[in-house]
Each structure stands twice: as structure tokens, then as C-alpha cells.
Enzyme design. Structure first.
Site: not given
Length: 438
Positions: A169, A304
Site C-alpha cells: 500500500n 490471499r
């Protein structure tokens, strides 16, 4: 540049009629960097990797001990929660150069310095415009996604200590770029604390680079997919671009010492070599890149639960555009770009949009004249779109995954349009440069 390859036409026809969808697999967990894995490497590679792992473990121990000692001395009953937010959005990066010498710019710089981890990096999801970090305040805001199950790939090993130092991020690189702007705008005497923090941060970037030139998502290593070389959200590209700017020593980086520049040059070159090595090759044919790669094998790996090993169109678009920015590309870069462009042309989807239909959630809908779009994930070897769900299942029809994932994830994108729009100009430029050298 509008292209209508046979693949696009065929795929449009497939989606236009009823077909039988299939469960095509289960997403496997990404592997951590471990001593056992290092032990089976070729003998000439073991020392470098073992040393890297040892440094990571020591740094993790040092970081945790720092916080424990600080927490005890603060006499708090519970740690202070860091202010949640998006660190990159809370840090002004597009102000005029003179603004970075103002009191407000220095106030934010002081907050940034206060949240620098002992290792020298920064965590993510923190608002860095509110207040300086206090003793006993966490370096990171949260440890993961709410509602996680024990078997989820993104469940932290320790929810109280996760992403404490990361490139995810835009973290760490944003803080370093901001500090560089402030340092360049201030008199040398006023810039001392920011210069020291920048040097520590640059040391963090250099020290976290893998022996093969890649970077993990989190350092010190946290395990799981956080150890993978990560292209998702531009993580590795942001580090590479930063190292390239430091190596150049221009604009706000003109204060960087010759020694730091030299180290950045080597780091940048090593990183580019790793980037090219990560390009997927199938039957001797280069295609594009995965979202993340195993740090040892450089093979695509999961992140994920719903992010499987696959060719990743959005990340590959950003990588290709980045490589195309090089005014003097080497032969390996030219081959990589040409192969990626060919893959984007081959896998483009026309006549379809991914949109919400009634209460059924988002689905592909036949839309004459629409496109091109690309699936976020494309199966290696077949080039067919694939889609993951929270239960780790992989499907070949987006309509087969849960509405929560269908509606909450970008399964299709148009990112590669920019690649194809610029490819012809880039190709002509490369050809002209080649003719000049002949």
C-alpha cells in the site's frame, strides 16, 4: 489501438452462450522463507540466504524488544492504537517544492519520523497527519481483515504485530520520498533529523532486498505470502523506481551521498534483473507476470485465499509500462516488453462488460462495441480466465464464486489498454535507436 484477435472473438462467443463451468483447482498456500528450504539450495547460494534469514530474525527480535521495553517504561496498561487511515493519502506529495520547507510540512515530517520502525521502515494504514507517535503506541494500525478464519492465508501469525515494516500500500517508499522533499527544501542544519531518518530508511530498503534482487512485502519477514516477491499494488515497482531515483541523485535526491548512490545503483540493477527473471515462461514462450512470486524459485505463488498463482493482467500492465519508460532498454527488456504486448493482444476480451445485474451481483454481460478488458487472473498454460473465492476454490466462471467476492474484487480491468496504446510508438522508438547504433 483497437485489436480484434481470434481469441477475443472466440471468448465473446463462449460467454454469449450457455456453457458448463468448472471448479479448476484449489489455491495452495505460499511458502515462507525457512532454514529447511535454504538447506536444499545449491551450495553456492546457501550462505547468502542463510545470512539474510538470520538478519531478519534478529531484526524482528530487536524490533519487538524495543517496543516491549518502551511499553513497560511508559507504564501503560494497554498499547495505544495508532490512528487508522491511508498513510500515502495523508502525506502530501504534489505540493510546490517551496511548500516542503514550511512549518506544516515539517510537522508531518516529524510525525513520519516518529512512526519509523526500529528496523527503519514504516507500517501501512496509518494517518500520518494527526499526531507524533507516543511511547507505547503501536507502529501499525491493524493486523488483518476482519472476520478471518484460522486457516485464512492472510491471518497474521500475531495480530498485535503485523506489517511492522512493509512496502504494501505504498508504505515506506511514500515516507522516504516525502522526507527527501523536506530535506531538499530546508537549510542543512534544519534537515538533520530528517536526513538521519532517510538514511535509516534507505538502509531498510537495501537490507531487505533478497539475495536474488527481489523484495518481500514485509520486512523483517512475517511468513506466508508476505515473504513473496510482491508485484501487487506496485510494491516492487515502487521500490525499484525509488532506487532508480536515488541512484540518479537528481531533483529532491541531490543530497544523497556518493556512497548511497552507488549502493542504490547496484540494488536497482539487481532488482531489474530479478523483475525480468520473474516473467512467466510457458513452453519456452514468455508471457507476463504473476501477482507475487516465491522468493527462492521465482515461480508464481498465492497471496490471499482468492488470489491464486496465475498470470496477472493489471500488475503485468504496470510492469510493462514501467519497462517501456526506459529510454535505453537492453535486449532482455525489449524481449520482455514484446512478449507481454503479444500476450495482451492475445487475451483481450471485446464485447463484454463486468457489471451488476439485478440482485445477482456483478457478471459478464454481452455489450456490443465494449472493450477491451482483461481478466485479473489468467491460467498459466491455457490463458483462460480464472476466479478465486474465500474458501480457496478456483473457478473458470466468475458467476460461480460468492457474491461477496464477485462484488468486492476487481476481476476484470482495462489496464493493458495503456500498454497497447503506447506499444506502437515505443516499438518505433526502439527501431530508430537500433538503426542509429548500426
Amino acid at each position: 489501438m483497437k485489436l480484434t484477435p481470434v481469441f477475443a472473438l472466440t471468448l465473446s462467443l463462449v460467454f454469449a452462450v450457455e456453457v458448463r463451468s468448472a471448479l479448476v483447482g484449489t489455491s495452495p498456500p505460499a511458502l515462507s522463507l525457512t532454514a529447511d528450504r535454504i538447506a536444499v539450495l545449491p551450495a553456492d547460494q546457501r550462505e547468502a540466504w542463510a545470512g539474510y534469514l538470520a538478519r531478519s530474525k534478529k531484526q524482528m527480535s530487536d524490533d519487538r524488544h524495543f517496543f516491549v521495553a518502551e511499553f513497560k517504561s511508559s507504564k501503560l496498561k494497554t498499547p495505544i492504537e495508532a490512528p487508522g487511515g491511508h498513510d500515502a493519502k495523508s502525506v502530501p506529495m504534489n505540493k510546490p517544492a517551496s511548500w516542503y520547507g514550511t512549518a506544516e510540512a515539517k510537522r508531518i515530517a516529524d510525525i513520519i519520523v516518529s512512526f519509523q520502525t526500529p528496523a527503519g521502515g514504516w507500517s501501512k494504514n496509518i494517518d500520518l497527519a494527526i499526531h507524533p507517535r507516543q511511547p507505547g503506541e503501536r507502529f501499525s494500525h491493524d493486523g488483518g481483515t476482519p472476520g478471518q478464519n484460522s486457516g485464512d492465508y492472510d491471518r497474521p501469525v500475531d495480530v498485535q504485530w503485523s506489517y511492522v515494516g512493509t512496502f504494501d500500500n505504498d508504505a515506506t517508499i511514500t515516507e522516504l520520498r516525502y522526507l527527501a522533499k523536506v530535506i531538499s527544501a530546508l537549510p542543512v542544519s534544519e534537515a538533520v533529523p530528517y536526513r538521519a531518518a532517510f538514511s535509516r530508511g534507505l538502509g531498510y530498503v537495501l537490507g531487505s532486498q533478497y539475495p536474488n534482487g527481489g523484495w518481500p512485502q514485509v520486512w523483517p519477514l512475517e511468513g506466508g505470502y508476505h515473504d513473496a516477491i510482491t508485484f501487487n499494488d506496485g510494491a516492487m515497482l515502487h521500490v525499484l523506481a525509488f532506487q532508480g531515483d536515488v541512484a540518479g541523485g537528481k531533483n529532491e535526491f541531490n543530497f544523497v551521498t556518493p556512497e548511497e548512490r552507488e549502493r542504490a545503483v547496484k540494488s536497482f540493477q539487481h532488482g531489474i534483473a530479478c523483475l525480468l527473471a520473474c516473467q512467466i515462461t510457458e513452453d519456452g514462450r514468455r508471457t507476463v507476470w504473476s501477482q507475487q512470486n516465491d522468493m527462492l524459485t521465482l515461480q508464481p505463488c498465492s497471496a490471499r485465499n482468492y488470489e491464486m498463482p496465475a498470470q496477472a493482467s493489471a500488475e503485468s500492465s504496470e510492469i510493462t509500462l514501467y519497462l517501456m519508460e526506459n529510454k535505453n532498454p537492453g535486449p532482455d527488456q525489449i524481449v520482455a516488453i514484446k512478449a507481454a504486448a503479444a500476450w495482451f493482444k492475445k487475451t483481450a476480451i471485446y464485447g463484454q462488460t463486468f457489471t451488476r445485474v439485478g440482485n445477482s451481483g456483478r457478471v459478464l454481460v454481452a455489450t456490443p462495441g465494449a472493450g477491451p478488458i482483461w481478466p485479473r487472473y489468467v491460467q498459466i498454460g491455457t490463458d483462460r480466465p480464472i476466479f478465486g473465492d474465500r474458501d480457496k476454490t478456483i473457478h473458470d466462471d466468475v458467476g460461480d464464486i460468492s457474491q461477496e467476492r464477485r462484488n468486492g474484487y476487481a476481476w476484470f480491468n482495462a489496464a493493458a489498454t495503456r500498454v497497447l496504446d503506447h506499444y506502437g510508438t515505443w516499438l518505433n522508438s526502439v527501431a530508430k535507436d537500433a538503426s542509429k547504433r548500426e
